[in-house]
Write an enzyme that holds these catalytic residues in place. Structure first.
Site, PDB file in Angstrom:
ATOM      1  N   HIS A  33       1.022   0.048 -18.878  1.00 51.26           N
ATOM      2  CA  HIS A  33       0.388  -1.207 -18.459  1.00 51.26           C
ATOM      3  C   HIS A  33      -1.110  -1.242 -18.797  1.00 51.26           C
ATOM      4  CE1 HIS A  33      -1.330   0.168 -14.523  1.00 51.26           C
ATOM      5  NE2 HIS A  33      -1.863  -1.038 -14.425  1.00 51.26           N
ATOM      6  N   SER A  53      -3.994   2.090  -9.776  1.00 52.46           N
ATOM      7  CA  SER A  53      -3.199   3.163 -10.369  1.00 52.46           C
ATOM      8  C   SER A  53      -3.832   3.655 -11.660  1.00 52.46           C
ATOM      9  CB  SER A  53      -1.766   2.708 -10.617  1.00 52.46           C
ATOM     10  OG  SER A  53      -1.716   1.567 -11.446  1.00 52.46           O
ATOM     11  N   GLU A  54      -4.408   2.733 -12.468  1.00 48.84           N
ATOM     12  CA  GLU A  54      -5.161   3.122 -13.655  1.00 48.84           C
ATOM     13  C   GLU A  54      -6.288   2.129 -13.936  1.00 48.84           C
ATOM     14  OE1 GLU A  54      -1.065   4.917 -14.611  1.00 48.84           O
ATOM     15  OE2 GLU A  54      -1.627   2.808 -14.614  1.00 48.84           O
ATOM     16  N   VAL A  55      -7.322   2.628 -14.585  1.00 48.25           N
ATOM     17  CA  VAL A  55      -8.388   1.812 -15.175  1.00 48.25           C
ATOM     18  C   VAL A  55      -8.482   2.230 -16.633  1.00 48.25           C
ATOM     19  CG1 VAL A  55     -10.850   1.243 -15.149  1.00 48.25           C
ATOM     20  CG2 VAL A  55      -9.632   1.617 -12.990  1.00 48.25           C
TER      21      VAL A  55
END
Length: 279
Positions: A77, A46-48
């Site tokens: 997060h 979902s994210e890096v």
């Protein structure tokens, strides 16, 4: 060929395979935006988050946060996961500041439980969607919608819809035809129900033309705090359950103090490390 080290972290994790997975590139000064976008697409999380030198004297580092599709000004997060890695890598104190594209964020550590504090201001406004339209999008009955849908922005804007019961949150089945491309949703929709000090929540967003459910969303938890501030329902101290429907249980803490500072936190677990090769 250059190599960049990364850590894999589960954030808001009540167990080793719970939480929201994240890759943290903690020495990313040599990467440009296009390279970071391509790496995020490669990981398909979902994210890096990419850690770079900060331009603010107050902040120890700057965070660049990418989904597989675009860069985000802020996300919860990735901020907490990056803080988890930096705390040990740089031998930081238990309180410090990180820079994001949405502003400065205060970080606090208590062992593996990490929280961020937001004081950047709140934007809240009713959304031009009726309860009937929301029910159709969510696959629910009109009676399941407990309040008017509302845009809230404490770092990144999301559409929040309060539901009438925990069961209604669990029963959500997104109508993709009504969700994808809906300009009034603006990409993500957070549904929630509160019973005393416990909140049940889910967040849905679009990615590459499909509807995806996020297991644990710190930015939405912060926006939930912002919603309560806008409704003059603070101070606030709740626990948030999210992600159980997709077998990735997340547990978040949300506090709003008497000064209307928003704190969002959770447990973090290191699950892996590696090297990424870039030509």
């Amino acid at each position: 060929m250059k190599s960049y080290s990364y850590s894999l972290i589960n954030v808001f994790a009540p167990s080793h395979f719970g939480g929201n997975p994240l890759a943290v590139f903690y020495e990313a000064d040599g990467l440009d935006d296009n390279q970071m976008q391509l790496i995020a697409r490669q990981f398909n999380l979902s994210e890096v988050v990419f850690v770079q030198s900060s331009s603010h004297l107050q902040a120890v580092k700057k965070l660049k946060i990418f989904t597989p599709d675009y860069e985000m000004p802020f996300a919860g997060h990735p901020t907490i996961g990056a803080a988890f890695v930096l705390h040990s890598q740089l031998n930081l104190p238990d309180e410090y500041i990180l820079e994001t594209n949405a502003g400065l964020v205060e970080i606090q550590h208590q062992n593996n439980n990490i929280s961020f504090a937001l004081k950047n201001g709140i934007k809240a406004a009713n959304a031009p969607l009726s309860c009937t339209e929301c029910a159709g999008i969510l696959g629910l009955e009109i009676a399941d919608i407990a309040s008017e849908p509302c845009y809230v922005n404490t770092g990144v804007e999301q559409l929040l819809v309060k539901l009438s019961s925990r069961q209604a949150v669990e029963n959500c089945k997104i109508n993709a035809n009504l969700f994808v491309g809906n300009a009034f949703i603006k990409g993500s929709l957070y549904v929630w129900h509160r019973t005393e000090n416990n909140v049940k929540a889910r967040l849905f967003f679009t990615s590459q033309g499909a509807v995806v459910e996020d297991p644990g969303t710190g930015s939405a938890a912060a926006n939930l705090g912002g919603w309560h501030i806008a409704k003059e329902l603070t101070p606030l101290n709740v626990s948030i359950s999210q992600g159980d429907e997709i077998n990735r249980p997340n547990r978040l803490s949300l506090t709003v103090d008497e000064q209307n500072t928003i704190f969002v936190g959770g447990n973090t677990i290191l699950v892996g490390k590696g090297e990424f090769y870039l030509p």
